[in-house]
Design an enzyme around this catalytic site. Structure first.
Site, PDB file in Angstrom:
ATOM      1  N   SER A   1       0.842  -1.204   0.000  1.00  0.00           N
ATOM      2  CA  SER A   1       0.000   0.000   0.000  1.00  0.00           C
ATOM      3  C   SER A   1       0.874   1.249   0.000  1.00  0.00           C
ATOM      4  CB  SER A   1      -0.892   0.006   1.250  1.00  0.00           C
ATOM      5  OG  SER A   1      -1.456   1.296   1.391  1.00  0.00           O
TER       6      SER A   1
ATOM      7  N   HIS B   1      -1.112  -1.360  -4.206  1.00  0.00           N
ATOM      8  CA  HIS B   1      -2.389  -0.984  -3.609  1.00  0.00           C
ATOM      9  C   HIS B   1      -2.423   0.531  -3.453  1.00  0.00           C
ATOM     10  CE1 HIS B   1      -5.971  -1.876  -1.102  1.00  0.00           C
ATOM     11  NE2 HIS B   1      -5.554  -0.889  -0.317  1.00  0.00           N
TER      12      HIS B   1
ATOM     13  N   ASP C   1      -4.608   3.658  -2.188  1.00  0.00           N
ATOM     14  CA  ASP C   1      -5.731   4.051  -1.336  1.00  0.00           C
ATOM     15  C   ASP C   1      -6.225   5.443  -1.683  1.00  0.00           C
ATOM     16  OD1 ASP C   1      -6.072   1.817   0.555  1.00  0.00           O
ATOM     17  OD2 ASP C   1      -4.016   2.303   1.137  1.00  0.00           O
TER      18      ASP C   1
ATOM     19  N   MET D   1      -8.914   8.292  -0.666  1.00  0.00           N
ATOM     20  CA  MET D   1      -9.778   8.710   0.455  1.00  0.00           C
ATOM     21  C   MET D   1     -10.280  10.125   0.214  1.00  0.00           C
ATOM     22  SD  MET D   1      -7.400   7.487   3.595  1.00  0.00           S
ATOM     23  CE  MET D   1      -6.633   5.876   3.657  1.00  0.00           C
TER      24      MET D   1
ATOM     25  N   HIS E   1      -8.104   1.081  -4.236  1.00  0.00           N
ATOM     26  CA  HIS E   1      -9.078   0.913  -3.155  1.00  0.00           C
ATOM     27  C   HIS E   1      -9.765   2.252  -2.905  1.00  0.00           C
ATOM     28  CE1 HIS E   1      -9.566   0.028   1.482  1.00  0.00           C
ATOM     29  NE2 HIS E   1     -10.735   0.101   0.866  1.00  0.00           N
TER      30      HIS E   1
ATOM     31  N   MET F   1     -12.049   4.594  -1.025  1.00  0.00           N
ATOM     32  CA  MET F   1     -12.757   4.839   0.238  1.00  0.00           C
ATOM     33  C   MET F   1     -13.430   6.199   0.070  1.00  0.00           C
ATOM     34  SD  MET F   1      -9.759   3.417   2.720  1.00  0.00           S
ATOM     35  CE  MET F   1      -8.549   3.542   1.423  1.00  0.00           C
TER      36      MET F   1
ATOM     37  N   MET G   1     -11.794  -5.694   5.305  1.00  0.00           N
ATOM     38  CA  MET G   1     -10.923  -4.769   6.047  1.00  0.00           C
ATOM     39  C   MET G   1     -10.584  -5.364   7.412  1.00  0.00           C
ATOM     40  SD  MET G   1     -10.265  -2.166   4.119  1.00  0.00           S
ATOM     41  CE  MET G   1      -9.331  -1.253   5.352  1.00  0.00           C
TER      42      MET G   1
ATOM     43  N   GLY H   1      -9.116   4.238   6.702  1.00  0.00           N
ATOM     44  CA  GLY H   1      -8.803   5.652   6.895  1.00  0.00           C
ATOM     45  C   GLY H   1      -7.334   5.944   7.152  1.00  0.00           C
TER      46      GLY H   1
ATOM     47  N   GLY I   1      -1.008   1.907   9.561  1.00  0.00           N
ATOM     48  CA  GLY I   1      -0.344   1.711  10.849  1.00  0.00           C
ATOM     49  C   GLY I   1      -1.244   1.373  12.021  1.00  0.00           C
TER      50      GLY I   1
ATOM     51  N   ASP J   1      -6.736  -6.096   4.408  1.00  0.00           N
ATOM     52  CA  ASP J   1      -6.076  -4.787   4.377  1.00  0.00           C
ATOM     53  C   ASP J   1      -6.131  -4.163   5.771  1.00  0.00           C
ATOM     54  OD1 ASP J   1      -5.133  -2.279   3.689  1.00  0.00           O
ATOM     55  OD2 ASP J   1      -6.866  -1.716   2.472  1.00  0.00           O
TER      56      ASP J   1
END
Ligand code: DX5
Ligand code: ZN
Length: 222
Positions: free
Chosen positions: A7, A32, A34, A36, A65, A67, A136, A141, A144, A175
């Site tokens: 990611s 990957h 992300d 958002m 992905h 979101m 998930m 969001g 870590g 993920d």
């Protein structure tokens, strides 16, 4: 077969080209990405123009992905930007069947994602229309976060549900919080696409990091 999808949320955004090339050289299977919108999740990352620039520098399979609150509205943009697979959340505002149809009509692979509180059975009616289910293992969001081991029964349920529908070929992605210690657990429950951000990009040697994650999962794969 286990697929590793690093990611880029955990990568150095000022050096995205080098980060993508580094993961390709490390034998990662995909990248990957992300997306958002600060609405569906309380964070903002990147959009189609960054993906489009990166597409010119990398031939890795782009696992995007989304979101975002209204994925259907943006499927064309992400397809044009160079996504190879587009995964969106069943909890978003868009009609699920319409969104899958839009992704497929643009020749892309389609994935549906489930937040931790969403039950596995909501995806049952879409199983024959998608290439991947993303379970998930953290609240979406942020990178870590701590791996939610209590999602494992859901991974197992999704795997069993897919097999029962004759979809033994389904990609099941996990993920959030995936590292060398959680990889065997997710693989044992039937996941075969492992997303990892901090566990891979924090390492100096990407090749060794990807190889170790893959072998940790393969040792337990069903
Ligand atoms: C979280 C993102 C993840 C994130 C995973 O909402 O969807 O892809 O980058 O990060 P790690 O592997 O650090 O938990
Ligand atoms: Zn993700």
């Amino acid at each position: 077969m286990i697929y590793i999808s690093p990611s880029i949320l955990a990568s150095d955004f000022a050096n995205l080209e080098q980060e993508a090339l580094g993961m390709k050289a490390a034998c990662a299977d995909m990248l990957h990405i992300d997306v958002m919108d600060g609405c569906f999740v309380p964070n903002i990352s990147i959009g189609p123009c960054v993906i489009s620039s990166l597409r010119k520098k990398s031939d890795l399979f782009f696992d995007v992905h989304l979101m975002i609150q209204n994925p259907l509205k943006y499927i064309g943009d992400f397809a044009n930007a160079g996504a190879d697979m587009i995964t969106f959340h069943v909890e978003s505002d868009s009609d699920v069947a319409e969104t899958i149809k839009a992704i497929k009509s643009l020749g892309k692979k389609a994935g549906i994602a489930l937040k931790p509180k969403t039950d596995a059975n909501v995806i049952e009616k879409y199983i024959n229309d998608v290439d991947m289910v993303l379970v998930m293992t953290v609240e979406p969001g942020f990178g870590g976060q701590k791996f939610m081991a209590d999602m494992m029964p859901k991974v197992k349920t999704v795997r069993d549900m897919c097999n029962a529908c004759g979809r033994e070929d389904m990609l099941i992605q996990v993920d959030g919080g995936i590292d060398n210690s959680t990889a065997p657990v997710v693989a044992e429950n039937g996941a075969n696409v492992l997303v990892a951000g901090s566990a891979l990009f924090s390492k100096n040697d990407y090749k060794e990091a990807v190889a170790q994650l893959r072998s940790a999962a393969e040792s337990a794969a069903v």
